[in-house]
Design a protein around this motif. Structure first.
Motif, PDB file in Angstrom:
ATOM      1  N   ASP A  81      16.583  -1.583 -23.282  1.00  0.00           N
ATOM      2  CA  ASP A  81      15.825  -3.111 -22.489  1.00  0.00           C
ATOM      3  C   ASP A  81      16.974  -4.707 -23.673  1.00  0.00           C
ATOM      4  N   LYS A  82      16.833  -5.136 -22.449  1.00  0.00           N
ATOM      5  CA  LYS A  82      18.454  -6.284 -22.439  1.00  0.00           C
ATOM      6  C   LYS A  82      16.752  -7.518 -22.700  1.00  0.00           C
ATOM      7  N   SER A  83      15.712  -8.105 -21.886  1.00  0.00           N
ATOM      8  CA  SER A  83      14.907  -8.588 -22.270  1.00  0.00           C
ATOM      9  C   SER A  83      14.170  -8.146 -23.537  1.00  0.00           C
ATOM     10  N   ILE A  84      13.573  -7.357 -23.836  1.00  0.00           N
ATOM     11  CA  ILE A  84      12.861  -7.284 -24.877  1.00  0.00           C
ATOM     12  C   ILE A  84      14.128  -7.176 -26.003  1.00  0.00           C
ATOM     13  N   HIS A  95      16.414  -8.990 -26.566  1.00  0.00           N
ATOM     14  CA  HIS A  95      16.969 -10.830 -26.977  1.00  0.00           C
ATOM     15  C   HIS A  95      15.154 -11.665 -27.468  1.00  0.00           C
ATOM     16  N   ARG A  96      14.532 -10.988 -26.855  1.00  0.00           N
ATOM     17  CA  ARG A  96      13.347 -11.774 -27.628  1.00  0.00           C
ATOM     18  C   ARG A  96      13.613 -10.815 -28.773  1.00  0.00           C
ATOM     19  N   ALA A  97      13.340  -9.773 -28.908  1.00  0.00           N
ATOM     20  CA  ALA A  97      14.003  -9.411 -30.396  1.00  0.00           C
ATOM     21  C   ALA A  97      14.580  -9.811 -32.052  1.00  0.00           C
ATOM     22  N   ASP A 154      17.547 -27.433 -16.237  1.00  0.00           N
ATOM     23  CA  ASP A 154      16.294 -28.566 -15.543  1.00  0.00           C
ATOM     24  C   ASP A 154      15.245 -28.001 -15.594  1.00  0.00           C
ATOM     25  N   ARG A 155      15.081 -27.212 -15.147  1.00  0.00           N
ATOM     26  CA  ARG A 155      13.806 -25.895 -15.064  1.00  0.00           C
ATOM     27  C   ARG A 155      12.951 -25.749 -16.399  1.00  0.00           C
ATOM     28  N   ILE A 156      13.955 -25.960 -17.714  1.00  0.00           N
ATOM     29  CA  ILE A 156      13.289 -25.939 -18.975  1.00  0.00           C
ATOM     30  C   ILE A 156      12.871 -26.865 -20.102  1.00  0.00           C
ATOM     31  N   VAL A 205       8.114 -21.982 -10.877  1.00  0.00           N
ATOM     32  CA  VAL A 205       8.897 -21.443 -10.308  1.00  0.00           C
ATOM     33  C   VAL A 205       8.142 -20.115 -11.146  1.00  0.00           C
ATOM     34  N   ALA A 206       8.530 -19.197 -10.503  1.00  0.00           N
ATOM     35  CA  ALA A 206       7.638 -17.708 -11.282  1.00  0.00           C
ATOM     36  C   ALA A 206       8.844 -16.877 -11.994  1.00  0.00           C
ATOM     37  N   SER A 207       9.108 -17.682 -13.456  1.00  0.00           N
ATOM     38  CA  SER A 207      10.212 -17.988 -14.139  1.00  0.00           C
ATOM     39  C   SER A 207       9.867 -16.891 -15.862  1.00  0.00           C
ATOM     40  N   ALA A 208       9.367 -15.875 -15.626  1.00  0.00           N
ATOM     41  CA  ALA A 208       9.776 -14.826 -17.038  1.00  0.00           C
ATOM     42  C   ALA A 208      10.865 -15.976 -18.621  1.00  0.00           C
ATOM     43  N   GLN A 209      11.949 -16.500 -17.355  1.00  0.00           N
ATOM     44  CA  GLN A 209      12.695 -16.872 -18.858  1.00  0.00           C
ATOM     45  C   GLN A 209      11.636 -18.698 -19.142  1.00  0.00           C
ATOM     46  N   VAL A 210      11.542 -19.191 -18.252  1.00  0.00           N
ATOM     47  CA  VAL A 210      10.734 -20.680 -18.624  1.00  0.00           C
ATOM     48  C   VAL A 210       9.167 -20.602 -18.750  1.00  0.00           C
ATOM     49  N   SER A 230       5.169 -12.287 -14.099  1.00  0.00           N
ATOM     50  CA  SER A 230       6.247 -12.196 -14.322  1.00  0.00           C
ATOM     51  C   SER A 230       6.767 -11.283 -15.525  1.00  0.00           C
ATOM     52  N   ARG A 231       7.664 -10.696 -15.922  1.00  0.00           N
ATOM     53  CA  ARG A 231       7.336 -10.341 -16.756  1.00  0.00           C
ATOM     54  C   ARG A 231       6.929 -10.844 -18.185  1.00  0.00           C
ATOM     55  N   ASP A 232       6.156  -9.629 -19.103  1.00  0.00           N
ATOM     56  CA  ASP A 232       5.435 -10.846 -20.193  1.00  0.00           C
ATOM     57  C   ASP A 232       5.530 -10.274 -21.472  1.00  0.00           C
ATOM     58  N   ALA A 252      10.813  -6.697  -9.560  1.00  0.00           N
ATOM     59  CA  ALA A 252      11.469  -6.478  -9.049  1.00  0.00           C
ATOM     60  C   ALA A 252      12.754  -7.666  -8.961  1.00  0.00           C
ATOM     61  N   ILE A 253      12.460  -8.626  -9.495  1.00  0.00           N
ATOM     62  CA  ILE A 253      13.938  -9.636  -9.497  1.00  0.00           C
ATOM     63  C   ILE A 253      15.010  -9.688  -9.892  1.00  0.00           C
ATOM     64  N   ASP A 254      15.569  -8.596 -11.059  1.00  0.00           N
ATOM     65  CA  ASP A 254      17.107  -8.037 -10.859  1.00  0.00           C
ATOM     66  C   ASP A 254      17.332  -6.751  -9.937  1.00  0.00           C
ATOM     67  N   LEU A 292      20.176 -18.499  -8.731  1.00  0.00           N
ATOM     68  CA  LEU A 292      20.792 -18.743  -9.108  1.00  0.00           C
ATOM     69  C   LEU A 292      20.763 -17.920 -10.889  1.00  0.00           C
ATOM     70  N   LYS A 293      21.445 -16.701 -10.292  1.00  0.00           N
ATOM     71  CA  LYS A 293      21.458 -15.550 -11.038  1.00  0.00           C
ATOM     72  C   LYS A 293      22.933 -15.543 -11.537  1.00  0.00           C
ATOM     73  N   GLU A 294      23.922 -14.741 -12.415  1.00  0.00           N
ATOM     74  CA  GLU A 294      24.972 -14.363 -12.272  1.00  0.00           C
ATOM     75  C   GLU A 294      25.516 -14.453 -11.376  1.00  0.00           C
TER      76      GLU A 294
HETATM   77  C1  S3P Z   1      14.571 -12.281 -17.790  1.00  0.00           C
HETATM   78  C2  S3P Z   1      13.728 -12.817 -16.416  1.00  0.00           C
HETATM   79  C3  S3P Z   1      14.418 -12.666 -14.965  1.00  0.00           C
HETATM   80  C4  S3P Z   1      15.625 -11.985 -14.758  1.00  0.00           C
HETATM   81  C5  S3P Z   1      16.318 -12.339 -16.214  1.00  0.00           C
HETATM   82  C6  S3P Z   1      16.026 -12.465 -17.910  1.00  0.00           C
HETATM   83  C7  S3P Z   1      13.705 -12.579 -19.310  1.00  0.00           C
HETATM   84  O1  S3P Z   1      14.605 -14.581 -15.075  1.00  0.00           O
HETATM   85  O2  S3P Z   1      16.228 -12.012 -13.920  1.00  0.00           O
HETATM   86  O3  S3P Z   1      17.353 -11.178 -16.182  1.00  0.00           O
HETATM   87  O4  S3P Z   1      14.038 -11.962 -20.105  1.00  0.00           O
HETATM   88  O5  S3P Z   1      12.916 -12.940 -19.193  1.00  0.00           O
HETATM   89  P1  S3P Z   1      12.976 -15.396 -14.319  1.00  0.00           P
HETATM   90  O6  S3P Z   1      12.688 -15.190 -14.870  1.00  0.00           O
HETATM   91  O7  S3P Z   1      14.489 -16.731 -14.503  1.00  0.00           O
HETATM   92  O8  S3P Z   1      13.345 -14.797 -12.836  1.00  0.00           O
END
Ligand code: S3P
Length: 436
Positions: free
Chosen positions: A22-25, A27-29, A128-130, A167-172, A195-197, A320-322, A348-350
């Motif tokens: 998992d890419k998200s996890i 990065h966090r690790a 700006d969101r962060i 915005v519902a953003s797990a990154q923010v 959003s993803r937790d 299901a954003i991605d 606003l994605k890649e």
């Molecule tokens: C991610 C959250 C999502 C997703 C991105 C990875 C994350 O972005 O699109 O690929 O790892 O937190 P947003 O939370 O900004 O929507």
């Protein structure tokens, strides 16, 4: 260098695949490992371009990172408040998650400043969101045109805030929670939709007090993170391409092993099922086969079947954003209309994924229309084929490949190398399912 690859129509896909980590996890690790005072070992780290950028970034900040022959990553971190001073920018490459999460930590490094920059795609993605919540916490952020990279985070003594995210953003959400670790007191984030937790789970596993109350998440500051070794599960967003291939190519039957089934990441599974596609083996995380580290996983069985159109509304979008580009692809093969609404974030994605997906699939014979915040797909039962450009977007490259397998005449993907951002073994995994 631009790589052009042709994906011919496939007869059927058969076999078993293990999706990449998992890419998200990952990065966090890497970031959590760097913030910890004691060494952290990360098993099944994703060794792809995006997550290599994160290892490089934390090395620059003073963490010692080793990778052994089996890919095991060991991180000897700096502790929460001791990042190294830098005179060069941090290059986040193509990684939006790195760009949005890391500043949360950096904002609390009193008296030190860090500049973040990345590739051409990153330079059009807003920060700006962060910057807004981090400024409220006391940091100073200087961004290009006040909203774009390159940008500089000037660390400060942070105060805790209650932040109502627009915005519902797990990154923010993750950025603010990481800043909350080094702020005074308890920091609360309120999300407009779930959003993803992964961050909350990893924080709890690191000895941090994390409370969830409906849409509110609160963390209390700590002196140090106390982290056990981490394990990264398979990436459901990468597995989604295999699922789409299995559902679309007639005669297919594939098994996908060890895919993450965290409810906040499996919106795509639910959408596919609603469309009539067959994915079995998970659904509710309680029914998952097992747990990897802090996350539930399961083995999935996917089979080809006829699809009908569906509607995806704003609440479901962050879950299901991605995978929404794949919903568009499935919609081309479905009977009736498939509509996605409330997904303006895709722009606003890649790449601007509303424009690139709609134009890309129309170029292959689809009948799609872009809206401000989503798209409408009129299913025609198939796709002719042709050429699609990745626009340097990994998910668009892989979308083109799967479209090719399911198309009448095949698809040429221009810029296939973009897949290396998240799924370097993509071509091999597909080849194994094709029996090649
Ligand atoms: C991610 C959250 C999502 C997703 C991105 C990875 C994350 O972005 O699109 O690929 O790892 O937190 P947003 O939370 O900004 O929507």
């Amino acid at each position: 260098m631009t790589r052009t690859v042709r994906f011919a129509p496939a007869r059927k896909l058969r076999g078993t695949v293990t999706p990449p980590a998992d890419k998200s996890i990952s990065h966090r690790a890497a970031i959590f490992g760097a913030m910890a005072a004691e060494p952290v070992r990360v098993r099944n780290y994703l060794h792809a371009e995006d997550t290599i950028s994160t290892l490089d970034a934390v090395r620059q900040l003073g963490a010692l990172v080793t990778v052994d022959d089996d890919g095991l990553v060991t991180i000897r971190g700096t502790g929460l408040r001791n990042t190294t001073e830098l005179d060069a920018p941090i290059d986040v490459g193509n990684a939006g998650t790195l760009m949005r999460l890391l500043p949360g930590w950096l904002a609390g490094q009193e008296g030190r400043s860090y500049t973040l920059d990345g590739d051409a795609s990153i330079r059009r993605r807003p920060v700006d969101r962060i910057a807004d919540p981090l400024r409220r916490m006391g940091a100073t952020i200087d961004a290009t045109d006040d909203r774009l990279p390159p940008f500089t985070v000037h660390g400060a003594h942070l105060r805790s805030i209650a932040y109502d995210m627009p915005v519902a953003s797990a990154q923010v959400k993750s950025c603010v929670l990481l800043a909350g670790l080094v702020a005074d007191g308890a920091t609360t984030v309120m999300e407009p939709a779930p959003s993803r937790d992964h961050t909350e789970r990893m924080l709890a596993a690191s000895g941090v007090t994390v409370h969830r109350n409906g849409r509110h998440v609160t963390v209390t500051n700590v002196d140090e993170l106390v982290l056990d070794d981490l394990v990264v599960p398979g990436d459901p967003s990468s597995a989604a391409f295999l699922i789409a291939a299995g559902v679309l190519v007639s005669g297919s039957r594939i098994s996908i092993l060890g895919s993450g089934t965290n409810w906040t990441r499996t919106g795509f599974h639910r959408i596919v099922q609603r469309m009539g596609g067959i994915v079995v083996g998970e659904l509710e995380e309680e029914l998952g086969d097992g747990v990897v580290g802090t996350e539930p996983v399961a083995d999935l069985e996917v089979a080809h079947g006829p699809l009908t159109g569906t509607e995806v509304e704003a609440e479901e979008v962050p879950l299901a954003i991605d995978e929404l580009p794949l919903v568009a692809l499935l919609g081309c093969f479905a009977e009736g209309e498939t509509v996605v609404r409330g997904a303006g974030e895709l722009r606003l994605k890649e790449s601007d994924r509303i424009a690139t997906v709609v134009d890309g699939l129309n170029g292959l014979g689809g009948d799609l229309e872009a809206t401000d915040d989503g798209f409408v797909v009129r299913g025609t039962g198939g796709l002719k084929g042709g050429t699609i450009a990745s626009h340097g977007d990994h998910r668009l490259a892989m979308l083109g490949a799967i479209a090719g397998l399911a198309s009448d005449e095949g698809v040429e993907v221009v810029g296939m190398e973009a897949a290396d951002v998240s799924y370097p073994t993509f071509a091999n995994d597909l080849a194994s399912l094709l029996g090649g």
